[in-house]
Each structure stands twice: as C-alpha cells, then as structure tokens.
Design a protein around this motif. Sequence first.
Motif, PDB file in Angstrom:
ATOM      1  N   ILE A  12       0.761  -1.278   0.001  1.00  0.00           N
ATOM      2  CA  ILE A  12       0.114  -0.084  -0.097  1.00  0.00           C
ATOM      3  C   ILE A  12       0.918   1.316  -0.100  1.00  0.00           C
ATOM      4  O   ILE A  12       1.664   1.415   0.808  1.00  0.00           O
ATOM      5  N   PRO A  13       0.711   2.085  -0.980  1.00  0.00           N
ATOM      6  CA  PRO A  13       1.828   3.122  -1.211  1.00  0.00           C
ATOM      7  C   PRO A  13       1.191   4.358  -0.030  1.00  0.00           C
ATOM      8  O   PRO A  13       0.130   4.341   0.360  1.00  0.00           O
ATOM      9  N   THR A  14       2.282   5.152   0.319  1.00  0.00           N
ATOM     10  CA  THR A  14       2.002   6.131   1.169  1.00  0.00           C
ATOM     11  C   THR A  14       1.124   7.505   0.461  1.00  0.00           C
ATOM     12  O   THR A  14       1.942   7.994  -0.376  1.00  0.00           O
ATOM     13  N   PRO A  15       0.027   7.542   0.689  1.00  0.00           N
ATOM     14  CA  PRO A  15      -0.466   8.672  -0.061  1.00  0.00           C
ATOM     15  C   PRO A  15      -0.131  10.069   0.043  1.00  0.00           C
ATOM     16  O   PRO A  15      -0.155  10.279   1.420  1.00  0.00           O
ATOM     17  N   THR A  16      -0.291  10.875  -0.600  1.00  0.00           N
ATOM     18  CA  THR A  16      -0.194  12.358  -0.511  1.00  0.00           C
ATOM     19  C   THR A  16      -1.593  13.061  -0.767  1.00  0.00           C
ATOM     20  O   THR A  16      -1.863  12.978  -1.958  1.00  0.00           O
ATOM     21  N   ILE A  17      -1.952  13.917   0.382  1.00  0.00           N
ATOM     22  CA  ILE A  17      -3.258  14.247   0.087  1.00  0.00           C
ATOM     23  C   ILE A  17      -3.336  15.820   0.571  1.00  0.00           C
ATOM     24  O   ILE A  17      -2.764  16.104   1.562  1.00  0.00           O
ATOM     25  N   ALA A  18      -3.692  16.722  -0.319  1.00  0.00           N
ATOM     26  CA  ALA A  18      -4.033  17.816  -0.220  1.00  0.00           C
ATOM     27  C   ALA A  18      -5.260  18.359   0.364  1.00  0.00           C
ATOM     28  O   ALA A  18      -6.428  17.778  -0.533  1.00  0.00           O
ATOM     29  N   ILE A  19      -5.669  19.190   1.292  1.00  0.00           N
ATOM     30  CA  ILE A  19      -7.082  19.262   1.491  1.00  0.00           C
ATOM     31  C   ILE A  19      -6.942  21.022   1.643  1.00  0.00           C
ATOM     32  O   ILE A  19      -6.377  21.631   2.155  1.00  0.00           O
ATOM     33  N   ILE A  20      -7.639  21.643   0.650  1.00  0.00           N
ATOM     34  CA  ILE A  20      -7.972  22.784   0.651  1.00  0.00           C
ATOM     35  C   ILE A  20      -8.931  23.419   1.503  1.00  0.00           C
ATOM     36  O   ILE A  20     -10.323  23.228   1.069  1.00  0.00           O
ATOM     37  N   GLY A  21      -8.684  24.211   2.362  1.00  0.00           N
ATOM     38  CA  GLY A  21      -9.606  24.850   3.415  1.00  0.00           C
ATOM     39  C   GLY A  21      -9.529  24.038   4.734  1.00  0.00           C
ATOM     40  O   GLY A  21      -9.473  22.821   4.995  1.00  0.00           O
ATOM     41  N   GLY A  22      -9.206  24.920   5.768  1.00  0.00           N
ATOM     42  CA  GLY A  22      -9.006  24.606   7.268  1.00  0.00           C
ATOM     43  C   GLY A  22     -10.059  24.795   8.363  1.00  0.00           C
ATOM     44  O   GLY A  22      -9.940  24.943   9.130  1.00  0.00           O
ATOM     45  N   GLY A  23     -11.404  24.677   7.409  1.00  0.00           N
ATOM     46  CA  GLY A  23     -12.715  24.707   8.286  1.00  0.00           C
ATOM     47  C   GLY A  23     -12.783  23.104   8.853  1.00  0.00           C
ATOM     48  O   GLY A  23     -11.917  22.518   8.882  1.00  0.00           O
ATOM     49  N   LEU A  24     -14.084  22.969   9.598  1.00  0.00           N
ATOM     50  CA  LEU A  24     -14.294  21.885  10.127  1.00  0.00           C
ATOM     51  C   LEU A  24     -14.409  20.791   9.180  1.00  0.00           C
ATOM     52  O   LEU A  24     -13.939  19.580   9.589  1.00  0.00           O
ATOM     53  N   THR A  25     -14.728  20.821   8.004  1.00  0.00           N
ATOM     54  CA  THR A  25     -14.835  19.780   6.999  1.00  0.00           C
ATOM     55  C   THR A  25     -13.351  19.275   6.731  1.00  0.00           C
ATOM     56  O   THR A  25     -13.142  18.149   6.625  1.00  0.00           O
ATOM     57  N   GLY A  26     -12.648  20.368   6.538  1.00  0.00           N
ATOM     58  CA  GLY A  26     -10.934  19.938   6.229  1.00  0.00           C
ATOM     59  C   GLY A  26     -10.481  19.187   7.269  1.00  0.00           C
ATOM     60  O   GLY A  26      -9.721  18.259   7.464  1.00  0.00           O
ATOM     61  N   LEU A  27     -10.736  19.933   8.790  1.00  0.00           N
ATOM     62  CA  LEU A  27     -10.240  19.184  10.013  1.00  0.00           C
ATOM     63  C   LEU A  27     -10.664  17.984  10.214  1.00  0.00           C
ATOM     64  O   LEU A  27     -10.159  16.767  10.590  1.00  0.00           O
ATOM     65  N   PHE A  28     -11.905  17.508  10.075  1.00  0.00           N
ATOM     66  CA  PHE A  28     -12.451  16.085  10.240  1.00  0.00           C
ATOM     67  C   PHE A  28     -12.031  15.341   9.172  1.00  0.00           C
ATOM     68  O   PHE A  28     -11.666  14.103   9.412  1.00  0.00           O
ATOM     69  N   THR A  29     -11.923  15.893   7.791  1.00  0.00           N
ATOM     70  CA  THR A  29     -11.327  15.012   6.906  1.00  0.00           C
ATOM     71  C   THR A  29     -10.015  14.415   7.211  1.00  0.00           C
ATOM     72  O   THR A  29      -9.523  13.054   7.238  1.00  0.00           O
ATOM     73  N   ALA A  30      -9.007  15.247   7.658  1.00  0.00           N
ATOM     74  CA  ALA A  30      -7.650  14.973   8.052  1.00  0.00           C
ATOM     75  C   ALA A  30      -7.629  13.883   9.353  1.00  0.00           C
ATOM     76  O   ALA A  30      -6.963  13.159   9.375  1.00  0.00           O
TER      77      ALA A  30
END
Length: 406
Positions: A12-30
């Motif tokens: 399983i490769p190490t995924p690189t993930i960008a999240i645009i937006g540090g609101g609650l949706t972004g924080l919950f996603t991370a």
Amino acid sequence: MTDYAAHATDKIPTPTIAIIGGGLTGLFTATLLERAFTHDNRKSVVPNIVIFEKSRSVGRLATRYRTDSATTKNWQWAFGAQFFTAKSADFQQFIKPWLATNLLQPWCANVVNLTPFHDAAPIADIQKKEQWNSTQARYISTPKMTSWGRALADELQHTSINFKTRVAPLSKEHFVERNDTNSKTELFDEDGNSLGHFDWVVCTTPNGQAVELMANSGFSEQAKISKSQMQACYTLMLGWEDGQPLPDTLSSQTHLWDVAYVHDSPLDRIFIEHQKPAHDQLLPSVTIHARNDWSQTHVDDDIKVVKAQLLQATKQALSWNDESTPSQVDCHRWRYAATISNPDNIANKALHILVDDKHQWIVSGDWCGQGNIESCYQMAAETVAVICSQTTGKKRAHGGGYYGVI
C-alpha cells in the motif's frame, strides 16, 4: 452512490493528500484519514496530509472577544455557528472524547419566540417556545467556539497546516496521468509558487469558491457544484459594561430566556452569550443573526448602513433606553452562511461529495449535505471512504461509512 472498492494490493503506497480549506470539514477529513490509515488492521500506512488555509486560524467556529481594561473581563461573541447537533450514531461517537473533557458541552437553553415592539405594541412580545434538552442536545465548544477547531488541529499527527496560503485555481496542465492508479496533481499558490504534488486533492471551501477553484480544471462534476446555493448572513455583536443596566427584554424576570427566534423583523435569532455553560465570567454579551434572505438581499450594501439597520431592529427587539444602550457594537458579514437546497430536487436529497476518479479530486463541504456541522463530519467520512477504498482496497461499510474510521 458509486462503489469505490478496489482490489487489495500487497504493498500500500503512502498517499499524499492536499486539503484545501481548514474549516471543520477539512479538519474532520484529516482526522478521519489519519485514523483510517493508521488503525487499519491489515496495513499501517502513514498518510502525508497537507491542509492549505487562507486565513490565520482553523475551524470556522468563529469567536470574537474584547477585554474591558477596567475589569479585565471579556465580552465574547460566537459570531459564526452558535451550536451544533449530533443526530447520527457515528457523529455522537466521534465527539465523545471532547465531551469527556468538557471542551464540548450540551447547551440546555430556554428558547422563546419574540416579536419586536412597533407602533401598535409598545413592548416586545415574548412567548415560551421550548427548552433544549439532552434528548436532542445542542452542543457548544468551551471556553470559545474556536476551541474545538484548535484542539482538532493540535491533535493531528500526520498533517501539516499551511496558514495564510491561497491555492490558485486548479488547471488541466497541472495534472499528470501516469496510469490508472498513480496520478499526481501539482498545486500552486496565487503567486505561482508550487505547493507540491499530491495523489489526492480535496476541496472543502464554500461552493462559490469551489466553482472558481475548479472552473478550468476539467473537473468531471463541475456542473453539480452550483446546484447547492448559499446565502449570506450578517451578525451583530453587542456588549454592555459591568454593572450597566440591561435592556428590558434581557433583564425581565417574567421571561428568562437564552435564545430568541425573532418574527416580523430583519433579525432571525438572538443569543445571550454570558448565560451559556462555562460563560458566566463574561461581561453581558449578545449575538444577533440576521435572516439569510434579508442578508442576501443586502449582501453588497455598505456594512455601516447594514449595521445601523440591524441595530435599529435589535433596539426594537430588546427595548433599550439611554442608560441601557450597548457600549460595544460590531457587525460581521458572512457571504457564504446557509445552504439552499437545489430547487429542482423534489426529494430534497443531499448532494453528497463530488468525485473525479481520473484526477483523484474531491469537492466536499457542509453545503454538500444540510449545511450544518454534522454535515461537515458526514462529508468528511464520505471523502475518507473514497480515498481509503482506492488506496487500500478496503470496502466501505454499509451506509457509506468506512471500517476503522471511528
């Protein structure tokens, strides 16, 4: 909804993930991504997650405060979301750790209906509506509404947050297709500086901003972004000095209330901040949200004019005189505040996240659901299910959840 399950691979490769937006949706996603990958029973993969936030802070549970130099006490206003609910079992489970520490607390407010005074009625009419209780609790973050977002950010272990970073609109030229399972997108800031190459890009901004970010990217679900519309909201913040007489409507012993639903007015709701749990040390502070339709009509008006109009409407609701006039007055304009369901959607079904499989781009946000904080969590869970199923080959649980997210 599309089944994003893929065949498991030995490596399983190490995924690189960008999240645009540090609101609650972004924080919950991370948060859910970190849990899903590191708690996987078969493989332990440490994701490389970067959140890009254009402002100086995270969470979008906005709090504003001022300190009185004479008393060193604060006025404080939750001028964004005032509270949230947790109706689903998954979200109830998710918030438990912060309930245990009292960072999140239930708010059992006394709620009234309030009709401001007018020529025919010299005083405001107040009628009891309900009391919020633990059966269907409303929750707040203490000591400030911003506290939860900051706690979420502090607890992230495999995520970096780049503040004051505006991501430039995505472009077709910045996506490199290597094969069906290995593609990268290079992101840039507004000055043209590279922000890195990512396997996945998750956009969690309000839909008006998402439209601009994805407009020339070739995003396969572009047309659906505009199906949910958002309305504005003006917020008025008032404060009174220590020991100063309060307006009649606030100080009445006949009607003790914490939240008022306002009728026949540009105002929508009034919240008494200093009566919330763990807020008793505040100076008298009141937050007023204007109606969304009224706010949208006046969204481009001079904010000084809007402030004066809302102040007059609030005076009619709270009935102050020269002695009880608020000493602290502020006004904030939210351009993207309330989600309007697609008028063509007769069943009023939520949009859900939008996924472009080829580019591995996801557009998410509370506006993809019901426009509330629980929707932030639900859209984050959907996003994690998609990324994990394509990265690890692990199928989503029944109902769209992901085994190991919670």
